[in-house]
Design an enzyme around this catalytic site. Sequence first.
Site, PDB file in Angstrom:
ATOM      1  N   ARG A  33       5.671 -50.367 -21.918  1.00 44.57           N
ATOM      2  CA  ARG A  33       6.738 -50.836 -21.046  1.00 44.57           C
ATOM      3  C   ARG A  33       6.258 -52.415 -20.549  1.00 44.57           C
ATOM      4  O   ARG A  33       5.007 -52.706 -20.325  1.00 44.57           O
ATOM      5  CB  ARG A  33       6.589 -50.231 -19.446  1.00 44.57           C
ATOM      6  CG  ARG A  33       7.434 -50.903 -18.521  1.00 44.57           C
ATOM      7  CD  ARG A  33       7.441 -50.034 -17.216  1.00 44.57           C
ATOM      8  NE  ARG A  33       6.047 -50.506 -16.542  1.00 44.57           N
ATOM      9  CZ  ARG A  33       6.065 -49.928 -15.402  1.00 44.57           C
ATOM     10  NH1 ARG A  33       6.800 -48.922 -14.823  1.00 44.57           N
ATOM     11  NH2 ARG A  33       4.794 -49.970 -14.737  1.00 44.57           N
ATOM     12  N   TYR A  55      12.913 -35.319 -21.940  1.00 41.36           N
ATOM     13  CA  TYR A  55      11.445 -35.151 -21.644  1.00 41.36           C
ATOM     14  C   TYR A  55      10.866 -35.554 -20.166  1.00 41.36           C
ATOM     15  O   TYR A  55      11.673 -36.200 -19.751  1.00 41.36           O
ATOM     16  CB  TYR A  55      10.526 -35.675 -22.812  1.00 41.36           C
ATOM     17  CG  TYR A  55      10.649 -37.259 -22.797  1.00 41.36           C
ATOM     18  CD1 TYR A  55       9.831 -38.220 -21.929  1.00 41.36           C
ATOM     19  CD2 TYR A  55      11.588 -37.772 -23.697  1.00 41.36           C
ATOM     20  CE1 TYR A  55      10.032 -39.404 -22.065  1.00 41.36           C
ATOM     21  CE2 TYR A  55      11.803 -39.246 -23.724  1.00 41.36           C
ATOM     22  CZ  TYR A  55      10.979 -40.082 -22.771  1.00 41.36           C
ATOM     23  OH  TYR A  55      11.053 -41.464 -22.739  1.00 41.36           O
ATOM     24  N   GLY A  68      -8.161  -7.569   4.226  1.00 41.59           N
ATOM     25  CA  GLY A  68      -8.930  -7.496   5.399  1.00 41.59           C
ATOM     26  C   GLY A  68      -8.301  -8.333   6.563  1.00 41.59           C
ATOM     27  O   GLY A  68      -9.115  -8.684   7.518  1.00 41.59           O
ATOM     28  N   MET A  96      -5.574  -7.449   8.458  1.00 42.34           N
ATOM     29  CA  MET A  96      -5.040  -6.606   9.489  1.00 42.34           C
ATOM     30  C   MET A  96      -5.947  -5.421   9.738  1.00 42.34           C
ATOM     31  O   MET A  96      -7.048  -5.367   8.998  1.00 42.34           O
ATOM     32  CB  MET A  96      -3.591  -6.249   9.089  1.00 42.34           C
ATOM     33  CG  MET A  96      -2.929  -7.490   9.226  1.00 42.34           C
ATOM     34  SD  MET A  96      -1.083  -7.242   9.087  1.00 42.34           S
ATOM     35  CE  MET A  96      -1.052  -6.625   7.347  1.00 42.34           C
ATOM     36  N   ASN A 110       9.408 -42.916  -9.179  1.00 40.79           N
ATOM     37  CA  ASN A 110       8.683 -43.422  -7.783  1.00 40.79           C
ATOM     38  C   ASN A 110       9.601 -44.573  -7.092  1.00 40.79           C
ATOM     39  O   ASN A 110       9.880 -44.593  -6.018  1.00 40.79           O
ATOM     40  CB  ASN A 110       7.375 -44.012  -8.295  1.00 40.79           C
ATOM     41  CG  ASN A 110       6.364 -42.976  -9.076  1.00 40.79           C
ATOM     42  OD1 ASN A 110       6.611 -41.955  -9.163  1.00 40.79           O
ATOM     43  ND2 ASN A 110       5.638 -43.777  -9.993  1.00 40.79           N
ATOM     44  N   ARG A 117      -3.344  -1.560  -5.649  1.00 39.13           N
ATOM     45  CA  ARG A 117      -2.561  -2.944  -5.578  1.00 39.13           C
ATOM     46  C   ARG A 117      -2.891  -3.677  -6.773  1.00 39.13           C
ATOM     47  O   ARG A 117      -3.828  -3.728  -7.569  1.00 39.13           O
ATOM     48  CB  ARG A 117      -2.776  -3.442  -4.286  1.00 39.13           C
ATOM     49  CG  ARG A 117      -4.259  -3.920  -3.967  1.00 39.13           C
ATOM     50  CD  ARG A 117      -4.368  -4.376  -2.881  1.00 39.13           C
ATOM     51  NE  ARG A 117      -5.904  -4.684  -2.632  1.00 39.13           N
ATOM     52  CZ  ARG A 117      -6.282  -4.880  -1.470  1.00 39.13           C
ATOM     53  NH1 ARG A 117      -5.443  -4.674  -0.341  1.00 39.13           N
ATOM     54  NH2 ARG A 117      -7.766  -5.051  -1.364  1.00 39.13           N
ATOM     55  N   SER A 138      14.713 -44.152 -19.065  1.00 35.50           N
ATOM     56  CA  SER A 138      13.500 -43.451 -18.453  1.00 35.50           C
ATOM     57  C   SER A 138      13.477 -43.549 -16.968  1.00 35.50           C
ATOM     58  O   SER A 138      13.355 -44.656 -16.428  1.00 35.50           O
ATOM     59  CB  SER A 138      12.263 -43.851 -19.005  1.00 35.50           C
ATOM     60  OG  SER A 138      10.977 -42.978 -18.541  1.00 35.50           O
ATOM     61  N   LYS A 165       0.966  -1.283  -0.092  1.00 34.86           N
ATOM     62  CA  LYS A 165      -0.024   0.107   0.155  1.00 34.86           C
ATOM     63  C   LYS A 165       0.913   1.090  -0.087  1.00 34.86           C
ATOM     64  O   LYS A 165       0.623   2.321  -0.700  1.00 34.86           O
ATOM     65  CB  LYS A 165      -0.994   0.097   1.180  1.00 34.86           C
ATOM     66  CG  LYS A 165      -2.104   0.810   1.136  1.00 34.86           C
ATOM     67  CD  LYS A 165      -3.021   0.631   2.349  1.00 34.86           C
ATOM     68  CE  LYS A 165      -3.618  -0.369   2.307  1.00 34.86           C
ATOM     69  NZ  LYS A 165      -4.595  -0.915   3.416  1.00 34.86           N
TER      70      LYS A 165
END
Length: 934
Positions: free
Chosen positions: A654, A911, A114, A116, A812, A374, A808, A36
């Site tokens: 796969r 990729y 809102g 403060m 996981n 703002r 690749s 502000k």
Amino acid sequence: MTKKWVYVSRTAKEDLKKTLGHAPEMDEMKIILGGKGAGLAEMTGLGLPVPPAFTITTEACVEYMKTGEFPEGMMDQVMEALKDIEEQTGKKFGDPENPLLVSVRSGARQSMPGMMDTVLNLGLNDETRAKLAELTGNEWFSYDAYRRFITMFSDIVMDYDREHFEEKLEELKKKEGIRLDTDVSLEGMKGLVDEYKKMYKEHFEGEDFPTDPIKQLELSIKAVFDSWNGARAYAYREHEGIPHDWGTAVNVQTMVFGNMGDQSGTGVAFSRSPATGGHEYLYGEFLMNAQGEDVVAGIRTPRRITVQGSREWAESTGVSEEKRKVEYPSMEESMPEMYEQFLEIINTLETHYRDMQDVEFTIENGKLWMLQTRTGKRTAASTVTIAVNLAKEGLIDKEEAIMRVKPEQIDLLLRPSFDPKAEKTLIVKGLNASPGAGVGIAVFDAERAKEAADAGKDVILVRPETAPDDVPGMLASKGVLTQKGGATSHAAVVARGSNLPCVAGCEGISVDVNRKQFTIDDKVIKEGDVISVDGFTGAVYEGSVPLIEAEYEKQTDLITLLEWADEIRTLGVRTNADYPVDARRAVGFGAEGIGLQRTEHMFFAEEARDAVVRMILAKTDEERQTALEEMLPIQEQDFEGVFEAMDGKPVIMRLIDPPMHEFLPSREELIEEVAKLRCESPDSPELAEKEKMLDVVNGLWETNPMMGLRGCRAGIMYKGLTEMQTRAYFQAACRCTKRGVKVIPEVMIPLVGHVNELKMEREKLEAVAKQVMEEEGIEVEYMFGTMIEVPRAALTAGEIAKHAQFFSFGTNDLTQMTFGYSRDDAEGKFLLKYVEGFETGKVDDEGNPILEPILEANPFQSLDQAGVGCLVEMCVEDGKAANPDLEIGICGEHGGDPASIDFFHRVGLDYVSCSPFRVPVARLAAAQAKIRND
Ligand code: PEP
Ligand code: MG
């Protein structure tokens, strides 16, 4: 020399230049002066009509938080700055002859709407009030300003709740038989001020309401500093990830009054629509004869800035055109000159900031004043639209447009909405304040909403209107419904900022918080009843309305932004898709190939499963071969479908990977059934069959199946399995080619840990591929590669790369095995706690325990760059050194995580591959990685 704690807006930029030793950047100004304060300095610098102001820095707040005292010299500088604004206005603070009144407002580095506190009308006491009445010729106004000041000061500075004061005002209005504050009589206002002062004195045991303006100012500054650590501000920062040690600046600004009569008013506006990003007209509302708090509180119905906006509002709320024109004319109609000036100011601000602005303004006796500007909060959809439009308008370039959208926002845009074809019972319509579709039980209290949500319930928070204290409950809900308040009410602003569906200003309902219900005519919706709120349209439905997927094809701005991202990114984006339908969806989202087709998923359908079970149960090679022959056409059909969907884009198939027991019945259940049958029907053929199955399951049972007979190990151990899958895949590839479908087959071996596994599988595979091509009389080119998901494979990448055309990363499994965490056990048992943190025995300022985490993030969601990432990096280096043509991708879950994508770009992968819905996210994140790093 003491540090500079206070900057007068009109010289702030110059003064900061002296402090910093260089002209301040926009961000630097925000850090020191808060958003502000920086806005006030900028607007003053642009020559806009801004009431004179000064800003106490965030650094002063940080000092104050450490010691509980204002830093040395701060109040002296405040007095100096006050003199400056006295000079500018020709008024004097506390002077009964010519009083200057000021507001004190918070303003952090990043806007926290809102959250403060603000105190208006400082400097009022009995004498200055009398003078104000004389100078303005408006006694009523002077008392109104005074009663507001006493209320706000008592509430915010002295912690004496405003409700007590508001109750008295309501009583008075009832007594006078009126509805609006502005209709209270002069006598009524006078009496109210006297009563307020008495209440104050009684509450504070004989202490009078402070009449010394300097004392008022000092205490208010303190209160604003303190509000930084207030519970609601703290909760908001936690949610938004804003650091707690930033502190807030305090802005002291000359008061201008919107409540001086019919020629005065106040309002808020957005330079573009915060809901859609549209730029057809100015989005704003104002109230005549009112102060800012009246607009935000949503008690009176505000008017719109433009004719078009006004008409749209009238249509959505059922107000007739005649009534609208008379009772709610737009600024454009009723004050055309001011409208022109306002338009020009908004354009100046947008051009200066190169972004959508959210402004507050006041009209004092026909003069327009800008109080604040703002960067406006906005929904995910409008973030994209605004970024794209600003780039098209030449205010920013494409790269900046790409950087302005967070990848997670794209995720939100692909969220579902209500099915337009579904049967629904519309109960009421309000304003479509924040887009999105939410279904849940109605709850009428923010705290209860949070509790219910924490207990796993979907909740819609229903309130007459919302206040900052409601924010934690709002954020825990699936949607918000309010009876009062417009498109810029508290509920609307918070909901849009948090991408929460919100229907506001739903005047057709009557919310009774005490009875925990709302009513529309005779209908009653009680707490616990399910409702559906549609923030796209403003509709509220009874019961649960089914959702449908977002229509990506219609989101033209998003498509444009992602096309720009594609021009920039160098990292490819593929998808993990198992079935033709997923493949088609992913291509629609921009996938450039399939990075992982988990072929085991094709066998989860019942008939296919039977064949796999027979393949596992087989005692002889012939039996197994028969089962494999049944499996083959099922696979081939899906492969063909996927090739067709991907027409000309690479498809990585796969070979089968799951632990084999996943296809068989549960061991526990079998043990139970066998035990039961042994008692009940010991001679039954059913028992014999179950016993046979249990034998097999026992034989396959593994303590940790994720590290057992999986991946290429299964392909090696089950004779004919790899051959069958390869045959199905190449038959599909050859047959598609013959039909004119372009195919780029790539075959991938899972879970390789030793190069010999790869060599053995490759040999089998190449032989079958060759044979199929001969049979089909056609050649197709293909690639052969391996997953890198076992740490040993990463460590011996140089060796492995000599036998593979591509790698690749299966991050996981690589994460699982590098950490030594079994994913399913870890997430349930300790991992989430590791991320949340453990008690340290310390507490923060609010008394909340400070937690210390073991892990910064869940490594299964965001790649552990220091550990798993180190293996990835090493593997890329060794693999490419051994085989410069090696193509390298990643197909673990991390392929759709923006932070991980940044890492994969930096280490030079070709990729990423992720689930179809993450493809747009990954496209943007990959472009951002390029812009950020190169
Ligand atoms: C991986 O391990 O990262 C991977 C993609 O394989 P899956 O999730 O199928 O084990
Ligand atoms: Mg894996």
